[in-house]
Design a protein around this motif. Structure first.
Motif, PDB file in Angstrom:
ATOM      1  N   ALA A   1     -64.763  -1.988 -52.799  1.00  0.00           N
ATOM      2  CA  ALA A   1     -64.542  -0.908 -53.501  1.00  0.00           C
ATOM      3  C   ALA A   1     -64.986  -1.036 -54.864  1.00  0.00           C
ATOM      4  O   ALA A   1     -64.310  -2.232 -55.651  1.00  0.00           O
ATOM      5  N   ILE A   2     -66.015  -0.690 -55.663  1.00  0.00           N
ATOM      6  CA  ILE A   2     -66.537  -0.809 -57.132  1.00  0.00           C
ATOM      7  C   ILE A   2     -65.954   0.434 -57.783  1.00  0.00           C
ATOM      8  O   ILE A   2     -66.302   1.465 -57.266  1.00  0.00           O
ATOM      9  N   ALA A   3     -65.283   0.135 -58.832  1.00  0.00           N
ATOM     10  CA  ALA A   3     -64.799   1.666 -59.528  1.00  0.00           C
ATOM     11  C   ALA A   3     -65.813   2.613 -59.779  1.00  0.00           C
ATOM     12  O   ALA A   3     -66.977   2.268 -60.567  1.00  0.00           O
ATOM     13  N   ASP A   4     -65.614   3.573 -59.058  1.00  0.00           N
ATOM     14  CA  ASP A   4     -66.684   4.842 -59.740  1.00  0.00           C
ATOM     15  C   ASP A   4     -67.984   4.736 -58.950  1.00  0.00           C
ATOM     16  O   ASP A   4     -68.934   5.270 -59.112  1.00  0.00           O
ATOM     17  N   ILE A   5     -68.270   3.660 -58.043  1.00  0.00           N
ATOM     18  CA  ILE A   5     -69.457   3.414 -57.332  1.00  0.00           C
ATOM     19  C   ILE A   5     -69.102   3.261 -56.048  1.00  0.00           C
ATOM     20  O   ILE A   5     -68.771   2.260 -55.212  1.00  0.00           O
ATOM     21  N   PRO A   6     -69.320   4.371 -55.148  1.00  0.00           N
ATOM     22  CA  PRO A   6     -69.116   4.338 -53.717  1.00  0.00           C
ATOM     23  C   PRO A   6     -69.983   3.369 -52.961  1.00  0.00           C
ATOM     24  O   PRO A   6     -71.199   3.577 -53.204  1.00  0.00           O
ATOM     25  N   MET A   7     -69.831   2.736 -52.156  1.00  0.00           N
ATOM     26  CA  MET A   7     -70.689   1.922 -51.014  1.00  0.00           C
ATOM     27  C   MET A   7     -70.686   3.100 -49.872  1.00  0.00           C
ATOM     28  O   MET A   7     -69.774   3.123 -49.173  1.00  0.00           O
ATOM     29  N   MET A   8     -71.965   3.592 -49.714  1.00  0.00           N
ATOM     30  CA  MET A   8     -72.076   4.676 -48.455  1.00  0.00           C
ATOM     31  C   MET A   8     -73.606   4.531 -48.180  1.00  0.00           C
ATOM     32  O   MET A   8     -74.418   4.135 -49.340  1.00  0.00           O
ATOM     33  N   TRP A   9     -73.901   5.035 -47.183  1.00  0.00           N
ATOM     34  CA  TRP A   9     -75.580   5.087 -46.827  1.00  0.00           C
ATOM     35  C   TRP A   9     -75.978   6.318 -46.509  1.00  0.00           C
ATOM     36  O   TRP A   9     -75.421   7.167 -46.136  1.00  0.00           O
ATOM     37  N   ASP A  10     -77.260   6.503 -47.241  1.00  0.00           N
ATOM     38  CA  ASP A  10     -77.605   7.875 -47.231  1.00  0.00           C
ATOM     39  C   ASP A  10     -78.130   8.312 -45.740  1.00  0.00           C
ATOM     40  O   ASP A  10     -78.498   9.597 -45.494  1.00  0.00           O
ATOM     41  N   LEU A  11     -78.664   7.405 -44.948  1.00  0.00           N
ATOM     42  CA  LEU A  11     -79.488   7.556 -43.520  1.00  0.00           C
ATOM     43  C   LEU A  11     -78.508   7.010 -42.477  1.00  0.00           C
ATOM     44  O   LEU A  11     -78.006   5.906 -42.541  1.00  0.00           O
ATOM     45  N   PRO A  12     -78.447   7.642 -41.395  1.00  0.00           N
ATOM     46  CA  PRO A  12     -77.863   6.833 -40.184  1.00  0.00           C
ATOM     47  C   PRO A  12     -79.028   5.598 -39.644  1.00  0.00           C
ATOM     48  O   PRO A  12     -80.232   5.980 -40.003  1.00  0.00           O
ATOM     49  N   ALA A  13     -78.322   5.040 -38.894  1.00  0.00           N
ATOM     50  CA  ALA A  13     -79.268   4.074 -38.308  1.00  0.00           C
ATOM     51  C   ALA A  13     -80.448   4.530 -37.522  1.00  0.00           C
ATOM     52  O   ALA A  13     -80.055   5.306 -36.440  1.00  0.00           O
ATOM     53  N   PRO A  14     -81.599   4.269 -37.624  1.00  0.00           N
ATOM     54  CA  PRO A  14     -82.722   4.984 -36.914  1.00  0.00           C
ATOM     55  C   PRO A  14     -83.464   4.003 -36.059  1.00  0.00           C
ATOM     56  O   PRO A  14     -82.992   2.626 -36.083  1.00  0.00           O
ATOM     57  N   LYS A  15     -84.129   4.214 -34.838  1.00  0.00           N
ATOM     58  CA  LYS A  15     -84.815   3.294 -33.846  1.00  0.00           C
ATOM     59  C   LYS A  15     -86.062   2.873 -34.935  1.00  0.00           C
ATOM     60  O   LYS A  15     -86.712   3.317 -35.772  1.00  0.00           O
ATOM     61  N   LEU A  16     -86.353   1.772 -34.276  1.00  0.00           N
ATOM     62  CA  LEU A  16     -87.606   1.013 -35.107  1.00  0.00           C
ATOM     63  C   LEU A  16     -88.895   1.961 -34.861  1.00  0.00           C
ATOM     64  O   LEU A  16     -89.090   2.513 -33.617  1.00  0.00           O
ATOM     65  N   GLY A  17     -89.803   2.026 -35.946  1.00  0.00           N
ATOM     66  CA  GLY A  17     -90.853   2.591 -35.754  1.00  0.00           C
ATOM     67  C   GLY A  17     -90.642   4.200 -35.948  1.00  0.00           C
ATOM     68  O   GLY A  17     -91.801   5.038 -35.644  1.00  0.00           O
ATOM     69  N   SER A  18     -89.561   4.616 -36.333  1.00  0.00           N
ATOM     70  CA  SER A  18     -89.387   6.061 -36.170  1.00  0.00           C
ATOM     71  C   SER A  18     -89.913   6.807 -37.593  1.00  0.00           C
ATOM     72  O   SER A  18     -89.599   7.928 -37.897  1.00  0.00           O
ATOM     73  N   SER A  19     -90.268   5.959 -38.528  1.00  0.00           N
ATOM     74  CA  SER A  19     -90.538   6.476 -39.906  1.00  0.00           C
ATOM     75  C   SER A  19     -92.017   6.011 -40.328  1.00  0.00           C
ATOM     76  O   SER A  19     -92.610   5.233 -39.564  1.00  0.00           O
ATOM     77  N   ALA A  20     -92.830   6.648 -41.220  1.00  0.00           N
ATOM     78  CA  ALA A  20     -94.156   6.277 -41.617  1.00  0.00           C
ATOM     79  C   ALA A  20     -93.901   5.085 -42.720  1.00  0.00           C
ATOM     80  O   ALA A  20     -92.847   5.289 -42.983  1.00  0.00           O
ATOM     81  N   ALA A  21     -95.036   4.267 -42.716  1.00  0.00           N
ATOM     82  CA  ALA A  21     -95.207   3.289 -43.547  1.00  0.00           C
ATOM     83  C   ALA A  21     -95.517   3.601 -44.845  1.00  0.00           C
ATOM     84  O   ALA A  21     -96.554   3.352 -45.330  1.00  0.00           O
ATOM     85  N   ALA A  22     -94.682   4.115 -45.610  1.00  0.00           N
ATOM     86  CA  ALA A  22     -94.892   4.935 -46.891  1.00  0.00           C
ATOM     87  C   ALA A  22     -93.600   5.171 -47.538  1.00  0.00           C
ATOM     88  O   ALA A  22     -92.632   5.268 -47.052  1.00  0.00           O
ATOM     89  N   TRP A  23     -93.713   4.810 -49.220  1.00  0.00           N
ATOM     90  CA  TRP A  23     -92.511   5.173 -49.774  1.00  0.00           C
ATOM     91  C   TRP A  23     -92.250   6.728 -49.888  1.00  0.00           C
ATOM     92  O   TRP A  23     -93.267   7.506 -49.739  1.00  0.00           O
ATOM     93  N   LEU A  24     -90.901   6.990 -50.238  1.00  0.00           N
ATOM     94  CA  LEU A  24     -90.846   8.369 -50.076  1.00  0.00           C
ATOM     95  C   LEU A  24     -91.343   9.231 -51.168  1.00  0.00           C
ATOM     96  O   LEU A  24     -91.991  10.238 -50.644  1.00  0.00           O
ATOM     97  N   ALA A  25     -91.411   8.664 -52.268  1.00  0.00           N
ATOM     98  CA  ALA A  25     -92.100   9.439 -53.436  1.00  0.00           C
ATOM     99  C   ALA A  25     -93.828   9.495 -53.074  1.00  0.00           C
ATOM    100  O   ALA A  25     -94.600  10.732 -53.286  1.00  0.00           O
ATOM    101  N   ASP A  26     -94.441   8.674 -52.224  1.00  0.00           N
ATOM    102  CA  ASP A  26     -95.639   8.715 -51.887  1.00  0.00           C
ATOM    103  C   ASP A  26     -95.958   9.819 -50.645  1.00  0.00           C
ATOM    104  O   ASP A  26     -97.030  10.368 -50.472  1.00  0.00           O
ATOM    105  N   LYS A  27     -94.870  10.078 -49.947  1.00  0.00           N
ATOM    106  CA  LYS A  27     -94.981  11.413 -48.906  1.00  0.00           C
ATOM    107  C   LYS A  27     -94.810  12.509 -49.558  1.00  0.00           C
ATOM    108  O   LYS A  27     -95.001  13.654 -48.994  1.00  0.00           O
ATOM    109  N   ALA A  28     -94.275  12.660 -50.662  1.00  0.00           N
ATOM    110  CA  ALA A  28     -93.869  14.079 -51.235  1.00  0.00           C
ATOM    111  C   ALA A  28     -95.038  14.933 -51.537  1.00  0.00           C
ATOM    112  O   ALA A  28     -96.241  14.304 -51.856  1.00  0.00           O
TER     113      ALA A  28
END
Length: 475
Positions: free
Chosen positions: A448-475
């Motif tokens: 626990a870090i004061a006012d800084i939660p440790m949390m994950w924005d995405l659930p665990a995915p299967k391998l190969g489930s996303s494109a090989a690109a940074w999110l901003a490049d896909k937008a």
């Protein structure tokens, strides 16, 4: 020899072994000792081992978390307090995932394990098909455990180890602590620093995004690691907001470990032997902030991506590399895994002797992998801090064998050490994670870090489930 005197800048709640480990790790990542005053490690109990595994777990998690707090302080103007739960840290050194209505596949291949040779014990690591094929080719037998055991008994352990490694397989003879200390590779590893760190010319100070509540938000982490230390490092970074993109080759799977370690990440596939795949990787690398890779030292060079080329593509890169047996000595670059390191370095033998057993007795879980993962995460975040302060990039190299040396140097744990309180459902996160395999719960974060939660924005995915690109490049 270990100095058991806890530094005065540490909280009194930190045990002497944990203080030792924390001091060694924090020094290795270049941290300011004064920052340790912001840390507490609380909780009772220790995982059963002849070594201080729980103290190492608490210290490794604490060092990585302290580096995040330091990064956050650059934005906040004050250093947030960091609190680590040693009991939860112990659980995170085992497994965090609690499937709901489904089961994790077995961790080990049917052939993998410890075998008695003519003069001692040897461990075969056969989870990858090509490693299993190498061992079976040397033993001239089929993939059936009793047949493998009978074949191994005909060999001297060291000779079999040498033959399997020569076939590009993975095996390790069980040695004692003294034998490893006297082995040429043991001497080489013990002479190395815990981490190799060097600065590289970067240029002007970058303007990295710094979110008060998510210190790594906007930080891009390119992950070319597999079982297990590297994925632990990048999972930690994702827990504080980093965009982690993991790259695997076509067809690669790790069914027994992937759901555990890809939390918070996107996972893509690239064929790096194909010019288009390699070009895409270079484009990703050019825009990354952190690159974590666990390929053998010459593998990226053969692809044209040696250290010099990586620096040309990205002068300010925080370049983090992991190997098994160290960066010097006759076994540098040798394939290896946590379970093999424990056999080679004397840890499994020491555990056997302390427990009065008649077979190798390893640490609880893959503790060397996990500790190395948090060590690399701490070094990566500190690399970001120094990049913000100086504009320079850095190169960081760690090894499982050197982390094993750290654990052993911490001394032995008393035989009457109290075990941690058993796990309860209250130790699980309130959230149900919709993984790529089904719903699951996770053990609550150990920090626990004061006012800084440790949390994950995405659930665990299967391998190969996303494109090989940074999110901003896909937008």
């Amino acid at each position: 020899m270990r100095d058991d005197t806890a530094p005065t800048f540490l909280s009194s709640t930190v045990s002497a072994p944990a203080a030792y480990f924390l001091r060694e790790i924090w020094q290795a990542v270049g941290g300011d000792p004064a920052h340790l005053s912001h840390l507490t490690i609380e909780g009772a109990g220790a995982l059963p081992s002849t070594f201080h595994v729980t103290d190492l777990a608490g210290a490794a998690v604490a060092a990585a978390s302290l580096s995040v707090a330091e990064l956050a302080s650059l934005r906040q103007g004050k250093f947030p307090a960091v609190q680590v739960d040693r009991r939860l840290a112990s659980f995170w050194f085992l497994t965090t995932l609690r499937p709901q209505g489904w089961s994790m596949p077995p961790l080990w291949d049917a052939v993998a394990g410890d075998y008695r040779a003519a003069d001692g014990w040897i461990r075969l690591h056969t989870n990858a098909p090509h490693h299993r094929d190498a061992a079976l080719a040397v033993l001239r037998t089929h993939a059936e455990r009793e047949a493998v055991a009978a074949a191994v008994k005909q060999w001297q352990a060291a000779a079999l180890e040498t033959a399997i490694v020569a076939k590009n397989g993975c095996a390790a003879t069980m040695r004692t602590l003294a034998q490893w200390a006297d082995h040429p590779q043991g001497r080489a590893v013990n002479a190395e620093p815990l981490l190799h760190r060097s600065s590289t010319a970067g240029g002007d100070r970058p303007h990295l995004p710094l979110s008060a509540g998510r210190p790594l938000q906007g930080i891009r982490v390119l992950d070319l690691t597999r079982i297990l230390a590297g994925p632990v490092a990048t999972r930690f970074l994702a827990g504080f907001g980093a965009e982690v993109l993991r790259i695997d080759p076509p067809g690669w799977e790790e069914p027994g470990t992937v759901p555990e370690v890809v939390l918070g990440k996107r996972c893509a596939r690239l064929d790096l032997k194909n010019p288009d795949g390699l070009r895409t990787l270079e484009q990703l690398l050019a825009r990354a902030d952190i690159f974590v890779h666990g390929y053998r030292p010459d593998a990226l060079a053969r692809l044209g991506l040696d250290s010099t080329r990586r620096r040309q593509l990205n002068p300010g890169l925080v370049d983090v590399c992991l190997d098994a047996y160290g960066w010097s000595g006759p076994w540098s670059g040798r394939r290896g895994y946590d379970s093999l390191i424990q056999m080679s370095t004397g840890i499994a033998d020491a555990g056997m002797r302390a427990a009065g057993q008649d077979r190798p007795t390893p640490l609880p879980g893959q503790a060397i992998d996990h500790a190395t993962g948090y060590l690399l995460a701490a070094a990566a975040v500190r690399g970001l801090v120094e990049r913000l302060q100086t504009g320079r990039g850095c190169e960081i190299r760690g090894s499982l064998a050197r982390t094993a040396r750290l654990l052993v140097s911490g001394g032995n744990q008393p035989d009457d050490t109290e075990a941690p309180a058993p796990e309860q459902p209250s130790d699980w996160s309130d959230l149900v994670e919709q993984t790529g395999w089904g719903p699951a719960r996770r053990i609550r974060p150990p920090v626990a870090i004061a006012d800084i939660p440790m949390m994950w924005d995405l659930p665990a995915p299967k391998l190969g489930s996303s494109a090989a690109a940074w999110l901003a490049d896909k937008a």
